[in-house]
Design a protein around this motif. Structure first.
Motif, PDB file in Angstrom:
ATOM      1  N   ARG A 481       0.586  17.286  18.730  1.00 30.43           N
ATOM      2  CA  ARG A 481      -0.765  17.480  18.189  1.00 30.43           C
ATOM      3  C   ARG A 481      -0.891  16.648  16.910  1.00 30.43           C
ATOM      4  N   ASP A 482      -1.066  17.271  15.750  1.00 33.69           N
ATOM      5  CA  ASP A 482      -1.169  16.447  14.541  1.00 33.69           C
ATOM      6  C   ASP A 482       0.065  16.568  13.653  1.00 33.69           C
ATOM      7  N   LEU A 483       1.126  17.174  14.174  1.00 35.10           N
ATOM      8  CA  LEU A 483       2.355  17.368  13.399  1.00 35.10           C
ATOM      9  C   LEU A 483       3.348  16.258  13.703  1.00 35.10           C
ATOM     10  N   GLU A 484       3.759  15.549  12.673  1.00 31.39           N
ATOM     11  CA  GLU A 484       4.754  14.493  12.860  1.00 31.39           C
ATOM     12  C   GLU A 484       6.131  15.111  13.068  1.00 31.39           C
ATOM     13  N   LEU A 485       6.752  14.757  14.200  1.00 29.70           N
ATOM     14  CA  LEU A 485       8.073  15.291  14.525  1.00 29.70           C
ATOM     15  C   LEU A 485       9.194  14.310  14.213  1.00 29.70           C
ATOM     16  N   GLY A 486       8.889  13.037  14.222  1.00 34.64           N
ATOM     17  CA  GLY A 486       9.929  12.053  13.940  1.00 34.64           C
ATOM     18  C   GLY A 486       9.357  10.651  13.950  1.00 34.64           C
ATOM     19  N   ARG A 487      10.132   9.714  13.416  1.00 34.03           N
ATOM     20  CA  ARG A 487       9.691   8.319  13.372  1.00 34.03           C
ATOM     21  C   ARG A 487      10.888   7.384  13.451  1.00 34.03           C
ATOM     22  N   ASP A 488      10.648   6.221  14.067  1.00 31.16           N
ATOM     23  CA  ASP A 488      11.636   5.150  14.136  1.00 31.16           C
ATOM     24  C   ASP A 488      10.992   3.878  13.611  1.00 31.16           C
ATOM     25  N   ARG A 489      11.768   3.086  12.902  1.00 27.85           N
ATOM     26  CA  ARG A 489      11.228   1.845  12.341  1.00 27.85           C
ATOM     27  C   ARG A 489      10.991   0.825  13.455  1.00 27.85           C
ATOM     28  N   ALA A 490       9.831   0.178  13.399  1.00 28.03           N
ATOM     29  CA  ALA A 490       9.487  -0.862  14.372  1.00 28.03           C
ATOM     30  C   ALA A 490       9.685  -2.238  13.746  1.00 28.03           C
ATOM     31  N   ARG A 491       9.709  -3.257  14.595  1.00 32.23           N
ATOM     32  CA  ARG A 491       9.988  -4.607  14.088  1.00 32.23           C
ATOM     33  C   ARG A 491       8.784  -5.222  13.395  1.00 32.23           C
ATOM     34  N   GLU A 492       7.714  -5.443  14.144  1.00 33.26           N
ATOM     35  CA  GLU A 492       6.561  -6.152  13.603  1.00 33.26           C
ATOM     36  C   GLU A 492       5.352  -5.227  13.546  1.00 33.26           C
ATOM     37  N   PRO A 493       4.681  -5.159  12.412  1.00 35.40           N
ATOM     38  CA  PRO A 493       3.475  -4.333  12.345  1.00 35.40           C
ATOM     39  C   PRO A 493       2.303  -4.986  13.065  1.00 35.40           C
ATOM     40  N   ASP A 494       1.476  -4.186  13.675  1.00 39.14           N
ATOM     41  CA  ASP A 494       0.252  -4.684  14.286  1.00 39.14           C
ATOM     42  C   ASP A 494      -0.679  -5.200  13.185  1.00 39.14           C
ATOM     43  N   ALA A 495      -1.346  -6.319  13.446  1.00 33.62           N
ATOM     44  CA  ALA A 495      -2.158  -6.964  12.408  1.00 33.62           C
ATOM     45  C   ALA A 495      -3.268  -6.046  11.902  1.00 33.62           C
ATOM     46  N   LYS A 496      -3.996  -5.404  12.817  1.00 37.39           N
ATOM     47  CA  LYS A 496      -5.092  -4.526  12.402  1.00 37.39           C
ATOM     48  C   LYS A 496      -4.558  -3.277  11.704  1.00 37.39           C
ATOM     49  N   ALA A 497      -3.485  -2.707  12.262  1.00 38.74           N
ATOM     50  CA  ALA A 497      -2.914  -1.502  11.655  1.00 38.74           C
ATOM     51  C   ALA A 497      -2.386  -1.797  10.254  1.00 38.74           C
ATOM     52  N   ALA A 498      -1.818  -2.985  10.065  1.00 33.79           N
ATOM     53  CA  ALA A 498      -1.337  -3.366   8.736  1.00 33.79           C
ATOM     54  C   ALA A 498      -2.498  -3.481   7.758  1.00 33.79           C
ATOM     55  N   GLY A 499      -3.606  -4.056   8.221  1.00 30.83           N
ATOM     56  CA  GLY A 499      -4.784  -4.154   7.367  1.00 30.83           C
ATOM     57  C   GLY A 499      -5.315  -2.788   6.971  1.00 30.83           C
ATOM     58  N   GLN A 500      -5.303  -1.854   7.911  1.00 31.00           N
ATOM     59  CA  GLN A 500      -5.768  -0.496   7.605  1.00 31.00           C
ATOM     60  C   GLN A 500      -4.846   0.188   6.601  1.00 31.00           C
ATOM     61  N   ALA A 501      -3.539  -0.024   6.742  1.00 36.55           N
ATOM     62  CA  ALA A 501      -2.590   0.574   5.797  1.00 36.55           C
ATOM     63  C   ALA A 501      -2.806   0.020   4.392  1.00 36.55           C
ATOM     64  N   LEU A 502      -3.028  -1.278   4.286  1.00 37.54           N
ATOM     65  CA  LEU A 502      -3.303  -1.879   2.980  1.00 37.54           C
ATOM     66  C   LEU A 502      -4.626  -1.379   2.411  1.00 37.54           C
ATOM     67  N   ALA A 503      -5.612  -1.178   3.283  1.00 36.06           N
ATOM     68  CA  ALA A 503      -6.909  -0.670   2.818  1.00 36.06           C
ATOM     69  C   ALA A 503      -6.766   0.742   2.253  1.00 36.06           C
ATOM     70  N   ARG A 504      -6.000   1.582   2.935  1.00 36.89           N
ATOM     71  CA  ARG A 504      -5.779   2.943   2.423  1.00 36.89           C
ATOM     72  C   ARG A 504      -5.055   2.906   1.080  1.00 36.89           C
ATOM     73  N   ALA A 505      -4.084   2.016   0.964  1.00 35.41           N
ATOM     74  CA  ALA A 505      -3.354   1.889  -0.302  1.00 35.41           C
ATOM     75  C   ALA A 505      -4.274   1.406  -1.419  1.00 35.41           C
ATOM     76  N   CYS A 506      -5.185   0.515  -1.079  1.00 35.32           N
ATOM     77  CA  CYS A 506      -6.136   0.008  -2.075  1.00 35.32           C
ATOM     78  C   CYS A 506      -7.042   1.128  -2.578  1.00 35.32           C
ATOM     79  N   LEU A 507      -7.525   1.970  -1.660  1.00 30.65           N
ATOM     80  CA  LEU A 507      -8.390   3.073  -2.068  1.00 30.65           C
ATOM     81  C   LEU A 507      -7.634   4.106  -2.900  1.00 30.65           C
ATOM     82  N   ARG A 508      -6.326   4.187  -2.707  1.00 29.16           N
ATOM     83  CA  ARG A 508      -5.508   5.080  -3.544  1.00 29.16           C
ATOM     84  C   ARG A 508      -5.127   4.425  -4.868  1.00 29.16           C
TER      85      ARG A 508
END
Length: 687
Positions: A481-508
Motif C-alpha cells: 500500500r503506502d508503507l515502504e518495506l524495503g529498497r535496493d539501489r538502482a544503477r541509473e535514475p530515470d530522467a523525469k524522476a530525477a527532475g521531480q526529485a530535484l524539484a522537491r528538493a528545491c521546494l524544501r
C-alpha cells in the motif's frame, strides 16, 4: 402500573478546591488525606485516580508522609489478582485508604467509606477514526461521573467528598458522557448496513449521527479486510464473499477475518484463541513485568517465540494444565481469572465456527507447528497494521498512512524488521504527552505479505535527493500500500524522476536556482491572486503541484544540485499557460501601476491569496504619503473590482497608516496628522 425503587443514600458534603492547584495530582490527594486525618473525621477513605501509575504515585506520596494515624494503603484496579482486590472489601484494624480507578465508581460498594477524594480524572477509551486505533488518554470526568463518585461516600453513612478542582471549573465540565457511537469503532455496524443493502453508510439515518470520518475509516478497514469490493465511481462497494462469510460470524470483523483465514489454513483453534486474548483482559499481569523471578519463570513461554501471541498461548496452556491454580499462575505472572475468561470466549468462538462449517476441536491443544499459519491469519486481520522498524537502535516503527508508534519493550519480536501488530493504543506519557504504543506483535516475512496481497505489493523505480552529496539517487522501492518495506539501489535514475526529485528538493530549499528569483516569486503571487480574485476567468494557478511540475521540467535529466542551481527555470514557468493569458494577467493584475509625474510603482501581491473562507487578501502599494498628493483617484485592479491598499509611509519609510480610499483619507485623516508630520519633517512639502 409504574414501579419505583428508591435506593437509600445518606447526605454527602461536597468540598471544592479554592484555587487551581499546580501540584501533582498524587500530592494533592495526599494533602486531602492529611486534612481528613488531622480533623479526626471517622470512616475509611476512597481516592479516585485515573490509572495504575497515579495509584502507585499516591500510595508512594502517602507512605513518605508522617500521618496523624497509621492507615492501611490499598490499591484497587482491574489488573490486580482477585486476592489483592479483596483487600479493599475486607475488614481492617486500621483505617483503610483505598486508591482506585473508576472501577470503584459504579460497580462495587466498599463498606465503611465515609470520605471520597476525587482527582476528577479518568482514562477514557476512544477510537480515533482518523488514525485507525484506540486511545486511552487521561481526561476530565463529566459532572454525572463526579456525582456518582461522590455518592460512594454516602452508601452506608453521611460522608464528604473532596474534589481536587474548583467549583467554577466544575461548572465548565460537560454534564454527561459523549454518546458511545461518537467514540467507538463502527466497523461492525457498517458491515451490517452493507449486508442490508445500504452501500453508503454515511447517508444512513443514524439516531446519533457519527462523524463522516469515522464511517469512512470503518469502510476503509472493511476494504482492507477484503469484506468490501473496491470503491466504485458512485462511492459504493458491495460485499465480497469474505464479507458474506464475516456476517455469519457475529464478532468484530477483524476476528471474523482471522477465523476465516484460520479455516483456510487449518488453524481455527489457534485463531480463535488469539481472538479470545484480544477480546478480554491481558492474561499476563502487568505489575509482574518488573519482577525478576516472574520473568525467569516466564522464560519458557518466550523461548523461540516468533509472536507475542505464542507467548500468551503457552502461558494459557500452562494455566489450563494446572486448572488455573492461583498460586501457580501468580508465580508465573499469569492472571488466572483472565485465563478462565479467555477459555470461555475461546469455546464460544469455536462453537460459532463449528456451526458455520469450520473444522474445530475445543479439546485439542493449540499446535505449535501451526505458528506460521497462525501468523498468516493475523496478517489477514491486521494488514493495515503491518509496520517496519525504523532502525535497530530503537523500538520506533512506521505504519501505513503515515502513522508511527513504539513497540512495547516486553515484546519478544523486537529484533524483527517487519512486524504486524494487533493492538495500537495511545496513552498519556510523562509531561502530558501522548505516546502511541504497539503491542501484540508478530514477526512476519515479505513473501507472506506477497502471498496474501499480491495486488497491493508493488516494486517501482524511484528517485530521491540526498542532501549530503547533493545529488539524486535511484532506488527500487517495495511498498505495501503506502508503507515502504524495503529498497535496493538502482544503477541509473530515470530522467523525469530525477527532475521531480530535484524539484522537491528545491521546494524544501535544499538548494536554490539563481534564476528562481524575485521576479518568479512575483509572477507566482500575481497569478495566484488573480485566480482567487477572478475565478470566472479560469486561469491555471501556480500552486505547489504546478510549481513542482515546472521545476521538474526544467531539471529533467539532471542529477546534481549544482546542475539544477544553474538551470534557467523562467522559460518553463512561461509555458505554464498560453501567451494570451499572460497578456491578460498583465492587464488584470499588473506588476506596477502608473503614478502621476513619476515612475510606475511596484505592487506587493500577497503570498497567500485568500483566507480559509475565500476572502481575497488585498494587493498593497507601499508609498510615501507626500507622494500621493497629486493622485486624484484611488487605484483599482480587475476592472475596478478590487482596490489597491496603500501602506502609507513617512519620509523615513516608517508606516503611518493603511488606506483603502485616498481621497477620503486626504480629506478626513490627513488634517489630523499633518501638524505632527510638519514638525518632524519640515523640509517636505506638506500641502
Amino acid at each position: 402500573p409504574v414501579l419505583t425503587s428508591d435506593g437509600r443514600t445518606f447526605p454527602v458534603e461536597i468540598r471544592f478546591g479554592q484555587y487551581r492547584n499546580r501540584d501533582p495530582i498524587t500530592e494533592q490527594a495526599a494533602d486531602a488525606v492529611e486534612l481528613i486525618l488531622r480533623n479526626d473525621s471517622p470512616g475509611d477513605i476512597l481516592i479516585f485516580m485515573p490509572g495504575m501509575g497515579e495509584i502507585r504515585g499516591t500510595i508512594g506520596a502517602l507512605s513518605r508522609r508522617r500521618l496523624a494515624e497509621p492507615v492501611e494503603l490499598i490499591p484497587l484496579h482491574g489488573e490486580l489478582p482477585p486476592a489483592d482486590q479483596d483487600r479493599a472489601f475486607g475488614e481492617c484494624k486500621r483505617r483503610k485508604v483505598v486508591v482506585a480507578t473508576n472501577v470503584a465508581e459504579t460497580s462495587v460498594t466498599i463498606d465503611g467509606i465515609r470520605h471520597v477524594i476525587d482527582s476528577g480524572l479518568a482514562r477514557v477509551a476512544r477510537f480515533d477514526s482518523e488514525r485507525g486505533f484506540g486511545t486511552l488518554l487521561i481526561e476530565e470526568i463529566n459532572r454525572a461521573s463526579a456525582d456518582q463518585r461522590a455518592g460512594r461516600a454516602g452508601r452506608t453513612a453521611p460522608g464528604n467528598c473532596h474534589r481536587l478542582w474548583t467549583e467554577s471549573g466544575h461548572l465548565n465540565r460537560p454534564e454527561h458522557n459523549t454518546p458511545e457511537i461518537h467514540r467507538t469503532d463502527l466497523t461492525e455496524a457498517v458491515l451490517m448496513l452493507h449486508s442490508a443493502g445500504i452501500e453508503r453508510a454515511v447517508d444512513f439515518d443514524w439516531l446519533d449521527k457519527p462523524e463522516p470520518a469515522a464511517i469512512e475509516s470503518a469502510e476503509n478497514l472493511l476494504r482492507s479486510l477484503g469484506a468490501l469490493a473496491k470503491r466504485l465511481a458512485n462511492g459504493s462497494g458491495g460485499l465480497t464473499e469474505i464479507g458474506q462469510a464475516m456476517l455469519r460470524l457475529p464478532m468484530h470483523p477483524r476476528f471474523a477475518r482471522m477465523m476465516i483465514e484460520g479455516g483456510r489454513r487449518g488453524c481455527v483453534n489457534e485463531a480463535a484463541l488469539c481472538a479470545a486474548f484480544l477480546s478480554g483482559r491481558d492474561i499476563l499481569v502487568r505489575s509482574a513485568r518488573d519482577d525478576k523471578k516472574v520473568q525467569a519463570a516466564q522464560e519458557p513461554f518466550r523461548d523461540g517465540a516468533g509472536s507475542d501471541f505464542e507467548v500468551l498461548i503457552r502461558a494459557w496452556q500452562f494455566a489450563r494444565a494446572r486448572r488455573y491454580n492461583i498460586d501457580d499462575c501468580r508465580a508465573h505472572g499469569i492472571h488466572s481469572g483472565a485465563c478462565r475468561e479467555a477459555e470461555a470466549t475461546f469455546c464460544q468462538l469455536l462453537h460459532l465456527a463449528k456451526r458455520h462449517g469450520m473444522t474445530t476441536d475445543e479439546n485439542a491443544e493449540p499446535d505449535r507447528s501451526k505458528a506460521t499459519a497462525l501468523r498468516f491469519c493475523i496478517i489477514s486481520a491486521f494488514a493495515d497494521q503491518i509496520c517496519v522498524r525504523r532502525d535497530t537502535g530503537t523500538l520506533h516503527c512506521t505504519l501505513p498512512h503515515g502513522r508511527s508508534g513504539t513497540l512495547v519493550r516486553e515484546s519478544v519480536v523486537q529484533q524483527s524488521p517487519l512486524l504486524v501488530v494487533a493492538e495500537i493504543r495511545q496513552v498519556s506519557a510523562r509531561g502530558n504527552r501522548a505516546q502511541t504504543l504497539l503491542s501484540m506483535a508478530s514477526a512476519i516475512e515479505l513473501d507472506w505479505v506477497r502471498e496474501l496481497f499480491p495486488d497491493e505489493l508493488t516494486t517501482q523505480p524511484e528517485c530521491e535527493f540526498d542532501p549530503a552529496p547533493k545529488r539524486v539517487e535511484a532506488f527500487e522501492i517495495t511498498r505495501f500500500r503506502d508503507l515502504e518495506l524495503g529498497r535496493d539501489r538502482a544503477r541509473e535514475p530515470d530522467a523525469k524522476a530525477a527532475g521531480q526529485a530535484l524539484a522537491r528538493a528545491c521546494l524544501r530549499e535544499w538548494f536554490k536556482p539563481k534564476s528562481f528569483d524575485h521576479s518568479i516569486r512575483l509572477l507566482i503571487n500575481r497569478l495566484n491572486w488573480l485566480c482567487a480574485a477572478r475565478p470566472d476567468l479560469e486561469f491555471p494557478p501556480l500552486d505547489e503541484p504546478a510549481i513542482l511540475n515546472c521545476l521538474a521540467a526544467a531539471f529533467e535529466g539532471m542529477t546534481l544540485a549544482k546542475q539544477a542551481a544553474a538551470a534557467n527555470v523562467k522559460p518553463v514557468f512561461r509555458r505554464h499557460m498560453p501567451e494570451a493569458q499572460w497578456e491578460w494577467l498583465d492587464e488584470f493584475a499588473p506588476a506596477t501601476i502608473d503614478w502621476p509625474d513619476e515612475q510606475p510603482k511596484r505592487l506587493q501581491y500577497p503570498e497567500v491569496s485568500a483566507d480559509k473562507h475565500g476572502n481575497v487578501h488585498p494587493v498593497e502599494l507601499h508609498v510615501k504619503l507626500h507622494e500621493c498628493f497629486r493622485l486624484a483617484e484611488h487605484p483599482t485592479l480587475c476592472e475596478g473590482k478590487h482596490i489597491v491598499r496603500f501602506k502609507l509611509l513617512n519620509p523615513k519609510n516608517k508606516k503611518i497608516d493603511f488606506c483603502d480610499d485616498w481621497p477620503t483619507f486626504k480629506q478626513r485623516e490627513y488634517p489630523r496628522i499633518r501638524k505632527d508630520l510638519l514638525a518632524k519633517f519640515p523640509g517636505v512639502g506638506w500641502v
